[in-house]
Write a protein that holds these residues in place. Structure first.
Motif, PDB file in Angstrom:
ATOM      1  N   GLY A 290     -40.990  53.699   5.948  1.00 30.68           N
ATOM      2  CA  GLY A 290     -42.558  54.511   5.768  1.00 30.68           C
ATOM      3  C   GLY A 290     -42.791  55.359   7.254  1.00 30.68           C
ATOM      4  O   GLY A 290     -43.458  56.440   6.884  1.00 30.68           O
ATOM      5  N   SER A 291     -42.626  54.943   8.297  1.00 34.68           N
ATOM      6  CA  SER A 291     -42.995  55.698   9.352  1.00 34.68           C
ATOM      7  C   SER A 291     -42.186  57.037   9.496  1.00 34.68           C
ATOM      8  O   SER A 291     -42.722  58.140   9.840  1.00 34.68           O
ATOM      9  N   LYS A 292     -40.810  56.861   9.174  1.00 35.90           N
ATOM     10  CA  LYS A 292     -40.010  58.029   9.177  1.00 35.90           C
ATOM     11  C   LYS A 292     -40.233  59.101   8.232  1.00 35.90           C
ATOM     12  O   LYS A 292     -40.568  60.317   8.205  1.00 35.90           O
ATOM     13  N   MET A 293     -40.859  58.595   6.919  1.00 33.16           N
ATOM     14  CA  MET A 293     -41.355  59.438   5.901  1.00 33.16           C
ATOM     15  C   MET A 293     -42.625  60.085   6.439  1.00 33.16           C
ATOM     16  O   MET A 293     -42.793  61.481   6.158  1.00 33.16           O
ATOM     17  N   LEU A 294     -43.543  59.509   6.972  1.00 33.69           N
ATOM     18  CA  LEU A 294     -44.775  60.102   7.575  1.00 33.69           C
ATOM     19  C   LEU A 294     -44.404  61.235   8.457  1.00 33.69           C
ATOM     20  O   LEU A 294     -44.911  62.079   8.661  1.00 33.69           O
ATOM     21  N   MET A 295     -43.369  60.786   9.495  1.00 34.65           N
ATOM     22  CA  MET A 295     -43.133  61.735  10.530  1.00 34.65           C
ATOM     23  C   MET A 295     -42.652  62.708   9.850  1.00 34.65           C
ATOM     24  O   MET A 295     -42.817  63.957  10.441  1.00 34.65           O
ATOM     25  N   MET A 296     -41.820  62.802   8.878  1.00 31.42           N
ATOM     26  CA  MET A 296     -41.035  63.878   8.312  1.00 31.42           C
ATOM     27  C   MET A 296     -42.238  64.901   7.637  1.00 31.42           C
ATOM     28  O   MET A 296     -42.338  65.990   7.756  1.00 31.42           O
ATOM     29  N   LEU A 297     -43.287  64.293   7.157  1.00 35.96           N
ATOM     30  CA  LEU A 297     -44.314  65.041   6.638  1.00 35.96           C
ATOM     31  C   LEU A 297     -45.185  65.661   7.633  1.00 35.96           C
ATOM     32  O   LEU A 297     -45.392  66.876   7.316  1.00 35.96           O
ATOM     33  N   LEU A 298     -45.366  64.916   8.827  1.00 39.34           N
ATOM     34  CA  LEU A 298     -45.967  65.690   9.680  1.00 39.34           C
ATOM     35  C   LEU A 298     -45.338  66.863  10.453  1.00 39.34           C
ATOM     36  O   LEU A 298     -45.619  67.927  10.867  1.00 39.34           O
ATOM     37  N   MET A 299     -43.804  66.694  10.517  1.00 40.19           N
ATOM     38  CA  MET A 299     -42.956  67.679  11.077  1.00 40.19           C
ATOM     39  C   MET A 299     -42.996  69.049  10.250  1.00 40.19           C
ATOM     40  O   MET A 299     -42.856  70.125  10.409  1.00 40.19           O
ATOM     41  N   PHE A 300     -42.875  68.571   8.842  1.00 40.62           N
ATOM     42  CA  PHE A 300     -42.985  69.723   7.801  1.00 40.62           C
ATOM     43  C   PHE A 300     -44.170  70.446   7.811  1.00 40.62           C
ATOM     44  O   PHE A 300     -44.228  71.977   7.661  1.00 40.62           O
ATOM     45  N   ILE A 301     -45.244  69.973   8.283  1.00 33.81           N
ATOM     46  CA  ILE A 301     -46.569  70.597   8.206  1.00 33.81           C
ATOM     47  C   ILE A 301     -46.661  71.348   9.554  1.00 33.81           C
ATOM     48  O   ILE A 301     -47.111  72.497   9.578  1.00 33.81           O
ATOM     49  N   GLY A 302     -46.456  70.716  10.528  1.00 34.99           N
ATOM     50  CA  GLY A 302     -46.312  71.546  11.850  1.00 34.99           C
ATOM     51  C   GLY A 302     -47.975  71.868  12.514  1.00 34.99           C
ATOM     52  O   GLY A 302     -48.538  71.111  12.093  1.00 34.99           O
TER      53      GLY A 302
END
Length: 444
Positions: A290-302
């Motif tokens: 779940g944390s990795k998925m959230l991190m991916m989302l935050l990285m994608f937004i930037g």
């Protein structure tokens, strides 16, 4: 006739400029003076990967920055980070101002394209503010970090570490000199280091146009431009919301043996740094799914437009969300903070969103087609590269030649901009508009 055909567009100049910076950095890092004694000679691919990662302010590394490179090599990386963070056009314009040279219209036009400014008027004045502001923030950051690093490493090394990590944080690069690929894990419970880096990351990620607006409007939120309001509110919501979600997702995992204050510190630091900075105070590979998925989302937004950060940007996210909300409500327009969003903004936001997402998916598929790696780790690496973040679950050094080239391509596109990269390759003179016959289709 030949000269007019060879004339490069503004976008092509920006893309070519980053390419030349990368090429120069690669050649310098390949010199024997750049590699520590006892370390294997730096290969062309390792030098290229490092140069791209530094100039695109990403932070993914295939060799340890603190132990593989000499002082000369580290200074080359630091120079690439600074150029990549501010933009080579900002640096070149700064040199012209320093030498009191006349700034031509062409240079101003490219500068506007480079920093995503909306008008050419005042771009030279804005460049001065960018350079002075950068010097101020990086200087203050270095002073705060020196309070911790000088007592620990001594005056010489402590001062150097302070300056290096201040520049790396402000430019959202994520390179560190602590060795063993551990980033700032050793300072996970150090409030001074964490808050200093978070402050630098945030200021670098807000964008130069936001700085100017805040300065002109005396920090009065009511009088700020719409873009500034969107950037500030979205950045705050993502950082705070992401921090609380990470706190909950890791409560039975990484946070088990931490004190309450350390849990809060690591959660909000990871939320902040995931927005393209690249430092990590905990092991990303040990996080929950779940944390990795959230991190991916935050990285994608930037971060935000015209900043040192990458990603699709906060304004892109808000435009898509507001138009989606307007569609659900059957509203005639998308409104936010008492203003109506233009439809052209929606079109561009959709382009940026899907082109970035397609690049990430294709990059992931390409890497998985040649290497047997965990899908989540590869997807995490691709999002990190495209968002110019630099956080990794630990597979960067395991990547083979083709996989590294894919990551290099994603980092380059992430810094230049996926849309800008595509336009720079395919740009041509406009043809007379032709409207095709209309035919309706069903949606949803």
């Amino acid at each position: 006739m030949v000269r007019s055909r060879m004339r490069l567009s503004n976008l092509q100049i920006v893309a070519l400029g980053y390419f030349l910076v990368i090429l120069t950095g690669t050649l310098l890092l390949m010199l024997p003076i750049s590699t520590q004694e006892g370390q294997p000679p730096t290969s062309v691919l390792d030098a290229l990967f490092t140069a791209v990662s530094a100039s695109c302010v990403t932070g993914l590394v295939v060799v340890d920055t603190g132990t593989h490179w000499t002082l000369f090599g580290q200074l080359v990386i630091l120079g690439l980070i600074q150029i990549g963070g501010l933009g080579f056009m900002t640096i070149s314009l700064g040199f012209l101002l320093l030498m009191r040279k006349r700034i031509g219209l062409r240079h101003r036009e490219v500068m506007v394209e480079s920093i995503n400014s909306m008008q050419i008027g005042g771009v030279v004045r804005l460049t001065r503010k960018i350079l002075y502001g950068t010097l101020l923030f990086e200087g203050l950051g270095a002073l705060f970090l020196a309070i911790r690093f000088i007592p620990q490493f001594g005056w010489k090394q402590g001062a150097y570490f302070s300056v290096f990590h201040s520049i790396s944080a402000f430019c959202n690069a994520g390179f560190d000199l602590f060795g063993n690929y551990n980033s700032i894990v050793a300072y996970a419970d150090d409030a001074l280091v964490n808050f200093t880096l978070m402050g630098l990351i945030t200021m670098g990620g807000l964008g130069f146009l936001v700085w100017e607006d805040l300065w002109q409007k005396k920090w009065s939120f009511r009088h700020l431009r719409l873009q500034t309001k969107i950037v500030l509110s979205t950045s705050f919501a993502l950082t705070v919301g992401g921090g609380f979600l990470l706190l909950m997702l890791e409560r039975n995992n990484l946070n088990v043996d931490m004190s309450n204050s350390e849990r809060l510190l690591t959660a909000f630091f990871q939320s902040c740094t995931a927005r393209t900075a690249g430092f990590n105070s905990v092991d990303p590979g040990a996080m929950t799914s779940g944390s990795k998925m959230l991190m991916m989302l935050l990285m994608f937004i930037g971060g935000s437009p015209g900043s040192t950060a990458g990603g699709i940007k906060t304004t892109t996210l808000m435009v898509i969300l507001m138009y989606t909300l307007a569609g659900v409500r059957h509203a005639r327009s998308a409104n936010i903070f008492g203003r109506r969003l233009e439809e052209d903004a929606l079109h561009k936001a959709i382009y940026v969103f899907f082109v970035n997402l397609i690049f990430v998916i294709l990059g992931t598929i390409a890497i998985c087609s040649v290497q047997n790696l965990e899908l989540t780790d590869v997807l995490f690496e691709a999002f990190s590269a495209m968002g110019t973040v630099g956080i990794s679950t630990g597979i960067t050094r395991e990547l083979e030649v083709f996989s590294r080239l894919v990551i290099i391509f994603l980092m380059y596109c992430g810094r230049v901009g996926s849309i800008s990269f595509a336009v720079a390759l395919m740009e041509r003179k406009a043809v007379p508009p032709v409207t095709m016959p209309l035919e309706k289709i069903t949606i949803g």
